[in-house]
Motif scaffolding. Structure first.
Motif, PDB file in Angstrom:
ATOM      1  N   LEU A  50      -1.940 -11.360 -10.563  1.00 58.18           N
ATOM      2  CA  LEU A  50      -3.193 -10.963  -9.924  1.00 58.18           C
ATOM      3  C   LEU A  50      -2.983  -9.698  -9.101  1.00 58.18           C
ATOM      4  O   LEU A  50      -1.904  -9.475  -8.550  1.00 58.18           O
ATOM      5  CB  LEU A  50      -3.702 -12.090  -9.024  1.00 58.18           C
ATOM      6  CG  LEU A  50      -3.953 -13.429  -9.711  1.00 58.18           C
ATOM      7  CD1 LEU A  50      -4.316 -14.483  -8.680  1.00 58.18           C
ATOM      8  CD2 LEU A  50      -5.022 -13.302 -10.761  1.00 58.18           C
ATOM      9  N   LYS A  51      -4.024  -8.876  -9.008  1.00 62.15           N
ATOM     10  CA  LYS A  51      -3.946  -7.619  -8.263  1.00 62.15           C
ATOM     11  C   LYS A  51      -4.962  -7.637  -7.129  1.00 62.15           C
ATOM     12  O   LYS A  51      -6.149  -7.874  -7.351  1.00 62.15           O
ATOM     13  CB  LYS A  51      -4.234  -6.453  -9.207  1.00 62.15           C
ATOM     14  CG  LYS A  51      -4.216  -5.097  -8.540  1.00 62.15           C
ATOM     15  CD  LYS A  51      -4.553  -4.021  -9.552  1.00 62.15           C
ATOM     16  CE  LYS A  51      -4.701  -2.667  -8.878  1.00 62.15           C
ATOM     17  NZ  LYS A  51      -5.132  -1.638  -9.821  1.00 62.15           N
ATOM     18  N   LEU A  52      -4.492  -7.388  -5.913  1.00 65.25           N
ATOM     19  CA  LEU A  52      -5.365  -7.337  -4.747  1.00 65.25           C
ATOM     20  C   LEU A  52      -6.075  -5.987  -4.722  1.00 65.25           C
ATOM     21  O   LEU A  52      -5.436  -4.940  -4.720  1.00 65.25           O
ATOM     22  CB  LEU A  52      -4.557  -7.543  -3.460  1.00 65.25           C
ATOM     23  CG  LEU A  52      -5.336  -7.503  -2.155  1.00 65.25           C
ATOM     24  CD1 LEU A  52      -6.398  -8.589  -2.115  1.00 65.25           C
ATOM     25  CD2 LEU A  52      -4.389  -7.642  -0.980  1.00 65.25           C
ATOM     26  N   VAL A  53      -7.398  -6.009  -4.728  1.00 65.99           N
ATOM     27  CA  VAL A  53      -8.199  -4.784  -4.775  1.00 65.99           C
ATOM     28  C   VAL A  53      -8.729  -4.416  -3.396  1.00 65.99           C
ATOM     29  O   VAL A  53      -8.675  -3.264  -2.988  1.00 65.99           O
ATOM     30  CB  VAL A  53      -9.371  -4.950  -5.775  1.00 65.99           C
ATOM     31  CG1 VAL A  53     -10.250  -3.714  -5.785  1.00 65.99           C
ATOM     32  CG2 VAL A  53      -8.849  -5.242  -7.168  1.00 65.99           C
ATOM     33  N   ALA A  54      -9.255  -5.400  -2.661  1.00 68.33           N
ATOM     34  CA  ALA A  54      -9.859  -5.121  -1.355  1.00 68.33           C
ATOM     35  C   ALA A  54      -9.917  -6.395  -0.529  1.00 68.33           C
ATOM     36  O   ALA A  54      -9.777  -7.497  -1.060  1.00 68.33           O
ATOM     37  CB  ALA A  54     -11.271  -4.569  -1.543  1.00 68.33           C
ATOM     38  N   THR A 126       3.394 -12.435  -0.430  1.00 66.20           N
ATOM     39  CA  THR A 126       2.481 -11.463   0.146  1.00 66.20           C
ATOM     40  C   THR A 126       1.964 -10.549  -0.956  1.00 66.20           C
ATOM     41  O   THR A 126       2.753  -9.968  -1.704  1.00 66.20           O
ATOM     42  CB  THR A 126       3.177 -10.620   1.229  1.00 66.20           C
ATOM     43  OG1 THR A 126       3.686 -11.502   2.231  1.00 66.20           O
ATOM     44  CG2 THR A 126       2.220  -9.637   1.855  1.00 66.20           C
ATOM     45  N   MET A 127       0.650 -10.430  -1.044  1.00 63.02           N
ATOM     46  CA  MET A 127       0.021  -9.481  -1.952  1.00 63.02           C
ATOM     47  C   MET A 127      -0.502  -8.330  -1.112  1.00 63.02           C
ATOM     48  O   MET A 127      -1.108  -8.555  -0.064  1.00 63.02           O
ATOM     49  CB  MET A 127      -1.144 -10.135  -2.687  1.00 63.02           C
ATOM     50  CG  MET A 127      -0.772 -11.297  -3.564  1.00 63.02           C
ATOM     51  SD  MET A 127      -2.234 -12.155  -4.219  1.00 63.02           S
ATOM     52  CE  MET A 127      -2.861 -10.957  -5.368  1.00 63.02           C
ATOM     53  N   GLU A 128      -0.262  -7.089  -1.546  1.00 64.61           N
ATOM     54  CA  GLU A 128      -0.738  -5.929  -0.818  1.00 64.61           C
ATOM     55  C   GLU A 128      -1.672  -5.102  -1.694  1.00 64.61           C
ATOM     56  O   GLU A 128      -1.536  -5.086  -2.913  1.00 64.61           O
ATOM     57  CB  GLU A 128       0.427  -5.077  -0.356  1.00 64.61           C
ATOM     58  CG  GLU A 128       1.298  -5.779   0.670  1.00 64.61           C
ATOM     59  CD  GLU A 128       2.357  -4.875   1.258  1.00 64.61           C
ATOM     60  OE1 GLU A 128       2.034  -3.712   1.592  1.00 64.61           O
ATOM     61  OE2 GLU A 128       3.504  -5.314   1.381  1.00 64.61           O
ATOM     62  N   ILE A 129      -2.603  -4.410  -1.038  1.00 59.98           N
ATOM     63  CA  ILE A 129      -3.505  -3.522  -1.769  1.00 59.98           C
ATOM     64  C   ILE A 129      -2.685  -2.325  -2.258  1.00 59.98           C
ATOM     65  O   ILE A 129      -1.977  -1.686  -1.499  1.00 59.98           O
ATOM     66  CB  ILE A 129      -4.654  -3.033  -0.874  1.00 59.98           C
ATOM     67  CG1 ILE A 129      -5.534  -4.228  -0.462  1.00 59.98           C
ATOM     68  CG2 ILE A 129      -5.486  -1.977  -1.580  1.00 59.98           C
ATOM     69  CD1 ILE A 129      -6.648  -3.875   0.485  1.00 59.98           C
ATOM     70  N   VAL A 130      -2.803  -2.051  -3.549  1.00 62.36           N
ATOM     71  CA  VAL A 130      -2.118  -0.922  -4.162  1.00 62.36           C
ATOM     72  C   VAL A 130      -3.140   0.161  -4.426  1.00 62.36           C
ATOM     73  O   VAL A 130      -4.164  -0.093  -5.056  1.00 62.36           O
ATOM     74  CB  VAL A 130      -1.421  -1.337  -5.482  1.00 62.36           C
ATOM     75  CG1 VAL A 130      -0.715  -0.153  -6.112  1.00 62.36           C
ATOM     76  CG2 VAL A 130      -0.466  -2.481  -5.235  1.00 62.36           C
TER      77      VAL A 130
END
Length: 131
Positions: A50-54, A126-130
């Motif tokens: 999963l990708k964190l967008v906002a 931890t997922m960070e916004i890229v």
């Protein structure tokens, strides 16, 4: 009686015709539900895919704290949210603090300005916004 039955069948047939795919206002709710994505614990996605967008942070003011303390509101109105992009597509889903997501039942512990902290199998992720 025959006339009433015939009238009923005619009206029913007309309604069925109107509720077809040609009608721009008709929505097949079952079909729409299948198109939507669910990140519940039965999801097939791993957290790493999963990708964190906002992120959207709930306001934290004296008025909000006062409203939270009353029985008139529920806590869910004031949760921080994050927008996640699903793998293999550009589909996006909102998640919130406390929600369980992914195939390994990861719990979202905290959402900050640019991070989502999850706990999966007693490990913190931890997922960070890229950008």
């Amino acid at each position: 009686m025959k006339l009433l039955t015939l009238t009923f069948l005619t009206i029913f047939s007309f309604i069925s015709l109107v509720n077809s795919a040609d009608d721009p206002f008709y929505k097949n709710l079952e079909k729409q539900a299948l198109k939507r994505h669910d990140l519940s614990n039965t999801s097939v996605y791993s957290i790493q895919s999963l990708k964190l967008v906002a992120t959207l942070l709930a306001p934290d003011s004296a008025n909000i704290k006062k409203l939270k303390s009353t029985n008139e509101s529920t806590e869910s109105f004031f949760k921080n949210l994050a927008l996640i992009e699903l793998p293999g597509s550009e589909d996006q889903v909102f998640i919130y603090e406390g929600q369980i997501i992914g195939k390994n039942n990861a719990r979202i512990k905290k959402i900050t300005k640019n991070k989502v902290i999850l706990e999966e199998n007693q490990k913190e992720i931890t997922m960070e916004i890229v950008q």
